[in-house]
Design a protein around this motif. Structure first.
Motif, PDB file in Angstrom:
ATOM      1  N   ALA A   1     -14.608  -4.903   5.862  1.00 52.30           N
ATOM      2  CA  ALA A   1     -14.458  -3.678   5.075  1.00 52.30           C
ATOM      3  C   ALA A   1     -13.858  -2.570   5.923  1.00 52.30           C
ATOM      4  O   ALA A   1     -13.006  -1.805   5.462  1.00 52.30           O
ATOM      5  N   GLN A   2     -14.278  -2.470   7.184  1.00 50.74           N
ATOM      6  CA  GLN A   2     -13.756  -1.448   8.081  1.00 50.74           C
ATOM      7  C   GLN A   2     -12.262  -1.668   8.338  1.00 50.74           C
ATOM      8  O   GLN A   2     -11.471  -0.730   8.309  1.00 50.74           O
ATOM      9  N   GLN A   3     -11.867  -2.917   8.545  1.00 45.19           N
ATOM     10  CA  GLN A   3     -10.456  -3.222   8.783  1.00 45.19           C
ATOM     11  C   GLN A   3      -9.609  -2.917   7.559  1.00 45.19           C
ATOM     12  O   GLN A   3      -8.503  -2.396   7.666  1.00 45.19           O
ATOM     13  N   GLN A   4     -10.143  -3.225   6.376  1.00 45.06           N
ATOM     14  CA  GLN A   4      -9.399  -2.945   5.152  1.00 45.06           C
ATOM     15  C   GLN A   4      -9.232  -1.449   4.954  1.00 45.06           C
ATOM     16  O   GLN A   4      -8.178  -0.983   4.538  1.00 45.06           O
ATOM     17  N   THR A   5     -10.270  -0.673   5.263  1.00 44.94           N
ATOM     18  CA  THR A   5     -10.199   0.775   5.124  1.00 44.94           C
ATOM     19  C   THR A   5      -9.156   1.340   6.080  1.00 44.94           C
ATOM     20  O   THR A   5      -8.358   2.199   5.706  1.00 44.94           O
ATOM     21  N   GLN A   6      -9.129   0.849   7.319  1.00 48.57           N
ATOM     22  CA  GLN A   6      -8.154   1.320   8.289  1.00 48.57           C
ATOM     23  C   GLN A   6      -6.737   0.968   7.851  1.00 48.57           C
ATOM     24  O   GLN A   6      -5.826   1.772   7.965  1.00 48.57           O
ATOM     25  N   THR A   7      -6.565  -0.232   7.324  1.00 46.96           N
ATOM     26  CA  THR A   7      -5.244  -0.665   6.883  1.00 46.96           C
ATOM     27  C   THR A   7      -4.768   0.191   5.712  1.00 46.96           C
ATOM     28  O   THR A   7      -3.615   0.603   5.665  1.00 46.96           O
ATOM     29  N   GLN A   8      -5.656   0.464   4.780  1.00 51.78           N
ATOM     30  CA  GLN A   8      -5.282   1.261   3.612  1.00 51.78           C
ATOM     31  C   GLN A   8      -4.944   2.692   4.001  1.00 51.78           C
ATOM     32  O   GLN A   8      -3.984   3.265   3.508  1.00 51.78           O
ATOM     33  N   SER A   9      -5.723   3.285   4.907  1.00 51.52           N
ATOM     34  CA  SER A   9      -5.465   4.669   5.284  1.00 51.52           C
ATOM     35  C   SER A   9      -4.174   4.795   6.078  1.00 51.52           C
ATOM     36  O   SER A   9      -3.397   5.710   5.878  1.00 51.52           O
ATOM     37  N   SER A  10      -3.907   3.857   6.983  1.00 49.80           N
ATOM     38  CA  SER A  10      -2.657   3.923   7.738  1.00 49.80           C
ATOM     39  C   SER A  10      -1.482   3.535   6.854  1.00 49.80           C
ATOM     40  O   SER A  10      -0.391   4.064   6.991  1.00 49.80           O
TER      41      SER A  10
ATOM     42  N   SER B   1      -1.206   4.128   3.590  1.00 50.63           N
ATOM     43  CA  SER B   1      -0.869   5.182   2.641  1.00 50.63           C
ATOM     44  C   SER B   1      -0.065   6.276   3.310  1.00 50.63           C
ATOM     45  O   SER B   1       0.805   6.883   2.701  1.00 50.63           O
TER      46      SER B   1
END
Length: 110
Positions: free
Chosen positions: A20-29, A31
């Motif tokens: 979940a943390q990796q997905q959040t980082q990927t989505q924020s970078s 966007s």
């Protein structure tokens, strides 16, 4: 019933919190990058599908097969004869019909 370790490989299990943390980082970078990229990107292309001539012919044959009339009375008689062991096949007639069908398919005279 669940199947675990189907090929007896020792693969590490995924940590849901880390994932979940990796997905959040990927989505924020992602966007932040897509905002600038969207302005300079060309218009999106439309997807398309094209069927080969063979696929089109197969689709037509399947359609015609589904529309073909069925003599349900004859089907029921044959089912009954088969289930009661009374249906007999004449091997010579069957072989001749197969030969005629193959010659029609291949375009060769029998």
């Amino acid at each position: 019933m669940s199947i675990n370790n189907i090929n007896n490989t020792n693969k590490p299990q995924l940590d849901p919190a880390k994932l979940a943390q990796q997905q959040t980082q990927t989505q924020s970078s992602g966007s932040a990058n897509t905002a600038g990229a969207a302005q300079s990107a060309a218009p999106a292309k439309q997807d398309s599908v094209s069927l080969t001539q063979s696929a089109q012919q197969l689709a037509n044959v399947q359609k015609k097969g589904g529309e073909a009339p069925v003599n349900q009375e004859k089907v029921d008689r044959l089912k009954k004869a088969i289930s009661e062991g009374e249906y007999r096949v004449n091997p010579e007639v069957l072989a001749n019909k197969i030969a005629v069908l193959e010659s029609q398919i291949l375009g060769v005279k029998a």
